[in-house]
Design an enzyme around this catalytic site. Structure first.
Site, PDB file in Angstrom:
ATOM      1  CB  CYS A 125      19.868 -10.079   2.080  1.00  0.00           C
ATOM      2  SG  CYS A 125      21.553  -9.468   2.324  1.00  0.00           S
ATOM      3  CG  ASP A 185      35.740  -4.200   6.350  1.00  0.00           C
ATOM      4  OD1 ASP A 185      36.005  -5.412   6.360  1.00  0.00           O
ATOM      5  OD2 ASP A 185      35.089  -3.656   5.439  1.00  0.00           O
ATOM      6  CB  CYS A 237      23.000  -5.695  -3.319  1.00  0.00           C
ATOM      7  SG  CYS A 237      21.334  -6.419  -3.386  1.00  0.00           S
ATOM      8  CB  CYS A 250      17.791 -12.383   4.402  1.00  0.00           C
ATOM      9  SG  CYS A 250      18.182 -13.923   5.277  1.00  0.00           S
TER      10      CYS A 250
END
Length: 336
Positions: free
Chosen positions: A236, A126, A233, A186
């Site tokens: 989802c 990443d 968050c 989601c």
């Protein structure tokens, strides 16, 4: 290799080719053209590499994709019903995954090179223009769901991805197909409506983007929708039905640095205290000011008048965005 990867701590491994995704350039171009990347200007940089893994390192013949679990032990959404506490995304509650996953990737890479002298590897977690999720789907680890995140029939939603590019010509695995069916869990769970359509994300409305990547004040229209989420968050991810098959994570260092702390305690952190509190945590990279901005939005959303003095203490903060957030929080609590 699979047995060795599991012995090191990875939950799943798959192989694909660097040129296995001819559709990537068009997908990336459409995302950027729509402006859905918001302030993440780095996504528009080096698109020739990001959209074409084969161009990132032309000598590579194979891409090994690996999954590492960070499955939560409790319901990550329970804290949303505790307005005086902060909700932090599960992945950021412990040590920075970049460091831990990269060490495991290098360990597996060394093991490979001992058995294939003369070949080379490069590892990515990443931090480079690598589109890990499409590569992971091509390698058979899972598929990008309607929320655009990767999920798996045997791992659920809770895993990190790492990539090893290598000059070794390895046999590729079969790509995974999509298994979302008619489910919309989601999409319907998103507090801010960040999905303009299934399999499409507008990061500018995503709470993970707003709390981590977005610099400066957040749109006042979106602030009330953020609730007490101060870093990331999980909504989802957490509602996905495939999580009933999720495996437990074994790496305890992904927990423990922060877990639903009181907003009042976080709001009082100055820069040295913030750095000390989040040493080794991915939270540290957003800096004290952006973090306190998020905490103040959560205080404003709490509906708890007892937190008014906490917000008022930051009305004269040197950072204008923090001062603005404090004023917003005080106004909200005055109305409450």
């Amino acid at each position: 290799m699979e047995a060795q990867a599991r012995a090191i701590g990875f939950a799943k491994v798959g192989v694909t080719r660097p040129d296995a995704l001819p559709e990537l350039p068009a997908r990336l171009a459409a995302f950027l053209e729509a402006g859905h990347h918001g302030q993440m200007g780095w996504m528009a940089e080096r698109t020739s590499w990001r959209a074409n893994p084969a161009a990132l390192w032309p000598e590579a013949r194979s891409v090994i994709m690996l999954a590492e679990l960070y499955t939560p032990e409790t319901d990550p959404l329970a804290v949303l019903d505790q307005p005086e506490r902060a909700a932090v995304s599960v992945y950021a509650q412990g040590r920075d995954y970049h460091d831990l996953v990269k060490k495991r990737l290098k360990q597996l890479g060394r093991w490979m090179l001992e058995r294939a002298p003369g070949h080379q590897i490069k590892v990515f977690v990443d931090t480079a223009p690598v589109m890990e999720k499409p590569l992971a789907q091509a390698a058979g680890l899972g598929w990008q769901g309607k929320h655009t995140n990767l999920l798996s029939r045997d791992l659920g939603s809770w895993f990190f991805l790492g990539a090893i590019f290598t000059t070794l010509p390895l046999p590729p695995d079969q790509p995974e197909r999509e298994h979302c069916g008619s489910c919309r869990s989601c999409l319907d769970s998103c507090p801010t409506g960040a999905f303009p359509a299934p399999f499409r994300l507008d990061a500018r409305r995503c709470i993970s983007y707003l709390t981590i990547e977005h610099k400066g004040p957040v749109d006042p229209e979106l602030r009330p929708l953020m609730g007490n989420r101060i870093y990331g968050c999980d909504d989802c991810l957490a509602v996905c039905p495939w999580n009933k098959f999720a495996q437990a994570g074994s790496e305890m260092r992904y927990r423990g640095i922060i877990d639903a702390p009181l907003l009042a305690d976080l709001a009082g952190l100055d820069d040295p205290a913030f750095r000390a509190r989040f040493s080794g945590s991915p939270i540290k990279r957003i800096g004290r000011d952006r973090f306190i901005r998020n905490v103040l939005y959560a205080i404003g959303n709490s509906g708890l008048p007892k937190l008014h003095p906490v917000a008022a203490a930051l009305l004269q903060d040197p950072d204008p965005t923090v001062a603005d957030a404090a004023q917003w929080a005080c106004t909200r609590l005055d109305k409450a």
